[in-house]
Design an enzyme around this catalytic site. Structure first.
Site, PDB file in Angstrom:
ATOM      1  N   ASP A 185      -5.811  16.503  31.955  1.00  0.00           N
ATOM      2  CA  ASP A 185      -5.399  15.600  30.857  1.00  0.00           C
ATOM      3  C   ASP A 185      -6.073  15.834  29.506  1.00  0.00           C
ATOM      4  O   ASP A 185      -6.431  14.858  28.815  1.00  0.00           O
ATOM      5  CB  ASP A 185      -5.610  14.135  31.283  1.00  0.00           C
ATOM      6  CG  ASP A 185      -4.824  13.757  32.528  1.00  0.00           C
ATOM      7  OD1 ASP A 185      -4.076  14.594  33.036  1.00  0.00           O
ATOM      8  OD2 ASP A 185      -4.977  12.608  32.982  1.00  0.00           O
ATOM      9  N   CYS A 200      -9.554   9.813  35.547  1.00  0.00           N
ATOM     10  CA  CYS A 200      -8.659  10.812  36.142  1.00  0.00           C
ATOM     11  C   CYS A 200      -9.394  11.948  36.842  1.00  0.00           C
ATOM     12  O   CYS A 200      -8.888  12.493  37.839  1.00  0.00           O
ATOM     13  CB  CYS A 200      -7.683  11.333  35.094  1.00  0.00           C
ATOM     14  SG  CYS A 200      -6.515  10.044  34.617  1.00  0.00           S
ATOM     15  N   LYS A 235       1.832  14.060  35.662  1.00  0.00           N
ATOM     16  CA  LYS A 235       1.476  13.050  36.669  1.00  0.00           C
ATOM     17  C   LYS A 235       1.616  11.649  36.080  1.00  0.00           C
ATOM     18  O   LYS A 235       1.198  11.402  34.957  1.00  0.00           O
ATOM     19  CB  LYS A 235       0.044  13.300  37.168  1.00  0.00           C
ATOM     20  CG  LYS A 235      -1.036  13.179  36.112  1.00  0.00           C
ATOM     21  CD  LYS A 235      -2.370  13.656  36.695  1.00  0.00           C
ATOM     22  CE  LYS A 235      -3.548  13.428  35.808  1.00  0.00           C
ATOM     23  NZ  LYS A 235      -3.847  12.047  35.437  1.00  0.00           N
TER      24      LYS A 235
HETATM   25  N1  TIU Z   1      -6.851  10.885  32.021  1.00  0.00           N
HETATM   26  C1  TIU Z   1      -7.449   9.734  32.202  1.00  0.00           C
HETATM   27  O1  TIU Z   1      -8.635   9.652  32.530  1.00  0.00           O
HETATM   28  N2  TIU Z   1      -6.713   8.591  31.922  1.00  0.00           N
HETATM   29  C2  TIU Z   1      -7.260   7.405  31.532  1.00  0.00           C
HETATM   30  O2  TIU Z   1      -6.562   6.420  31.358  1.00  0.00           O
HETATM   31  N3  TIU Z   1      -8.589   7.412  31.271  1.00  0.00           N
HETATM   32  C3  TIU Z   1      -9.353   6.398  30.741  1.00  0.00           C
HETATM   33  O3  TIU Z   1     -10.571   6.535  30.719  1.00  0.00           O
HETATM   34  N4  TIU Z   1      -8.741   5.331  30.240  1.00  0.00           N
END
Ligand code: TIU
Length: 224
Positions: free
Chosen positions: A24, A162, A129
């Site tokens: 991400d 994530c 995802k």
């Molecule tokens: N990619 C990921 O970690 N999504 C989140 O929503 N992370 C947060 O820390 N909010």
């Protein structure tokens, strides 16, 4: 087999069975005006992860190894967005609403895309995802199995959300995970620390924690 310095003990990398999984590294989490900021976070906290990831990805590609990228996000019609996720946070702006980088956390929008510094190369799988874990409702497991992958080097954001969710999912599916502490980031320093400690505690209950320099020297020594 290249041995990589790590905690709780060295990680024996098997390059033919290893993939780099970058979680991400999207504009929505790393640039102002996206999902991360909508949740009330200072996105500047994550930017120190970009350069080590860039150097690692370059070395990893040069060694001819497999890199896989993930993106968190939803279909434009939001049919895969759980109502609970839409409501969570009680924010006036939520997933699917318009923001400066397009609709927040929606596939195809500018904010959903991976940052330019780490943009996927042709042939590198990109996993879209809907959840925090990269295995939930995706074809990641099938892709890894088809390539005979058993080890994952995990980087990206955020450490406790994530990255941790994905490492836990991978661990239960039989993968060995090495998480690189300089290549993962959190909006909260204490969660960065605890997120990594939770992985490597109890003899490496979910996996190993190392640093990108150690991995880069191990793969360079292996190819030269
Ligand atoms: N990619 C990921 O970690 N999504 C989140 O929503 N992370 C947060 O820390 N909010």
């Amino acid at each position: 087999m290249p041995r990589v310095e790590a905690e709780p003990y060295p990680f024996d990398l098997d390059p033919k069975r290893a993939a780099l999984l970058i979680i991400d590294m999207q504009r929505d989490f790393l640039e102002p005006g996206g999902f991360g900021e909508m949740l009330g976070n200072d996105v500047g906290q994550l930017r120190h992860t970009i350069e080590p990831n860039r150097r690692l990805l370059q070395a990893w590609r040069k060694a001819g190894l497999l890199a896989i990228h993930t993106r968190e996000g939803h279909r434009p019609d939001l049919t895969d967005l759980p109502p609970a996720k839409k409501r969570r946070g009680n924010s006036p702006t939520t997933i699917g609403d318009a923001g400066p980088m397009g609709r927040i956390l929606v596939r195809g929008e500018a904010g959903h895309d991976i940052i330019a510094e780490l943009y996927p190369a042709a042939g590198e799988p990109v996993i879209d995802k809907p959840g925090k874990g990269a295995f939930f409702a995706t074809d990641l497991l099938a892709i890894l199995q088809h390539r005979g992958i058993t080890q994952l080097v995990v980087t990206g954001v955020t450490t406790e959300v994530c990255v941790n969710t994905t490492v836990r999912e991978a661990n239960d599916r039989g993968f060995d995970c090495l998480v690189l502490e300089d290549c993962v980031g959190s909006y909260f320093p204490e969660f960065q620390d605890m997120g990594l400690r939770m992985i490597k505690a109890q003899g490496g209950i979910f996996g190993w924690v190392g640093r990108s320099e150690s991995l880069i020297s191990a793969i360079r020594a292996d190819v030269s």
